[in-house]
Design an enzyme around this catalytic site. Sequence first.
Site, PDB file in Angstrom:
ATOM      1  N   THR A 238       3.703 -15.597  -7.797  1.00 42.30           N
ATOM      2  CA  THR A 238       4.368 -15.261  -9.067  1.00 42.30           C
ATOM      3  C   THR A 238       4.861 -13.823  -9.012  1.00 42.30           C
ATOM      4  O   THR A 238       4.137 -12.922  -8.594  1.00 42.30           O
ATOM      5  CB  THR A 238       3.382 -15.449 -10.250  1.00 42.30           C
ATOM      6  N   CYS A 325      -2.677   7.900   3.707  1.00 46.68           N
ATOM      7  CA  CYS A 325      -3.361   6.746   4.281  1.00 46.68           C
ATOM      8  C   CYS A 325      -4.217   7.132   5.470  1.00 46.68           C
ATOM      9  O   CYS A 325      -5.201   6.494   5.763  1.00 46.68           O
ATOM     10  CB  CYS A 325      -2.354   5.706   4.729  1.00 46.68           C
TER      11      CYS A 325
HETATM   12  C1  LIG Z   1       6.696   5.837   5.963  1.00 43.84           C
HETATM   13  C2  LIG Z   1       5.820   4.944   5.135  1.00 43.84           C
HETATM   14  N1  LIG Z   1       5.840   3.631   5.354  1.00 43.84           N
HETATM   15  C3  LIG Z   1       5.087   2.779   4.636  1.00 43.84           C
HETATM   16  C4  LIG Z   1       4.248   3.231   3.646  1.00 43.84           C
HETATM   17  C5  LIG Z   1       3.414   2.258   2.881  1.00 43.84           C
HETATM   18  O1  LIG Z   1       3.951   2.025   1.600  1.00 43.84           O
HETATM   19  P1  LIG Z   1       3.065   1.392   0.439  1.00 43.84           P
HETATM   20  O2  LIG Z   1       2.117   2.449  -0.019  1.00 43.84           O
HETATM   21  O3  LIG Z   1       4.066   1.006  -0.617  1.00 43.84           O
HETATM   22  O4  LIG Z   1       2.389   0.205   1.006  1.00 43.84           O
HETATM   23  C6  LIG Z   1       4.169   4.610   3.392  1.00 43.84           C
HETATM   24  C7  LIG Z   1       3.221   5.142   2.393  1.00 43.84           C
HETATM   25  O5  LIG Z   1       2.707   6.240   2.522  1.00 43.84           O
HETATM   26  C8  LIG Z   1       4.990   5.486   4.147  1.00 43.84           C
HETATM   27  O6  LIG Z   1       4.984   6.812   3.944  1.00 43.84           O
END
Ligand SMILES: Cc1ncc(COP(=O)(O)O)c(C=O)c1O
Length: 383
Positions: A238, A325
């Site tokens: 959804t 991350c």
């Molecule tokens: C270059 C890049 N790709 C992918 C992502 C992942 O995106 P999302 O947080 O929307 O999953 C990030 C997030 O920091 C990013 O900087």
Amino acid sequence: MEIYLDNSATTKSYREVVDKMIYALTEEYGNPSSIHRKGVIVEREIKNVRNEIAKFLGVKEKEIFFTSGGTESNNTAIRGIAYANKRSGKHLITTKIEHPSVLNTFKDLESEGYVVTYLDVDDKGLIDFEEFKRALREDTILVSIMHVNNEVGSIQPVDKIGRYLSKLKRKVYFHVDAVQSFGKIEFKPSRYNIDLLSVSGHKIHGPKGIGFLYVKENTKIKPILTGGGQESSFRSGTENVPGILGLGEAIRITMTNIKSNIENIKNLRELLLKEIKNNVDDIKVNSSDDGVCHILNVSFLGIKGEILLHYLEEDNIYVSTGSACSSKKKGSHVLLSMGLSDKEIEGAIRFSLSCMNSEDEIKKVVKIVKMRVEELRNIINKR
Ligand SMILES: Cc1ncc(COP(=O)(O)O)c(C=O)c1O
């Protein structure tokens, strides 16, 4: 007053985004698959957002698929192309400095029998175009290269890569992770011959958990999420209606102001760099002048970036050591690939700016950074 300079990790939503999401949650909350009026209204609203995004990008409406963000878009593009085209070959090309949502997907594919070439980068975080050309093989089916690196802001030559790939006799798909470039660089996927493009909402003052993947018409790709057949059976589930409508607002505002936004953010970045260079000794600038407008990565030598980050937090200033991350893990694969020493990596801080920052904020940040860096260096020297 807080000063937020971690806009590559995420951004504050525009007020219009929040209002639109509240509308989607409290007024037009129907399921777009429902055939009654409340469903039809929402279905139309989603169509309007898709149409608007397509127009901004100069692509077709049916080439835009909503996803849960950058990670899902990257996974869908890479796995989808790899699985659907494995009869043509199992060789894939990417770089060593991609986001983990790309790198870990390739690692996974390696364990499934695919062969991946990871391109090196130089001290500016750029791939070598000749090395890229040499990496191409008869069985290459996909090249996935990020437009802008999230830690240092280097801009890869995706235009050159796209042009080169489009001239090859056999089809090699080109995926670009544009999560950090969308809204910060003006470009059109068709001009760069991009087949697949990932975008995330929360990096452009939109909601978290929403994004889209552009997939060029006639691309041979296997859906990853199967189910009820939403998004033309490409991405079942959804639809995240509040997310999609919020994303639509964020993209509309971003694209309407793109030129002035880029100019303003670039000026702030130049000011930040100049002030840091003029006020703080023993630094190494890890972002190059021709990098993206919103990212500045600097190593403060002799101190730990993580400690400086927490000192700055005490003053309500928010920055990052690497990408959000990966910053909880040790070291940065990006700075390591760029050939930085352990000391340089340890002292690295990423400042990432947005249109919501001001010159006063930048000046205040540099004053406090200078003070905190001196304080930390004094403590270390007394030991
Ligand atoms: C270059 C890049 N790709 C992918 C992502 C992942 O995106 P999302 O947080 O929307 O999953 C990030 C997030 O920091 C990013 O900087």
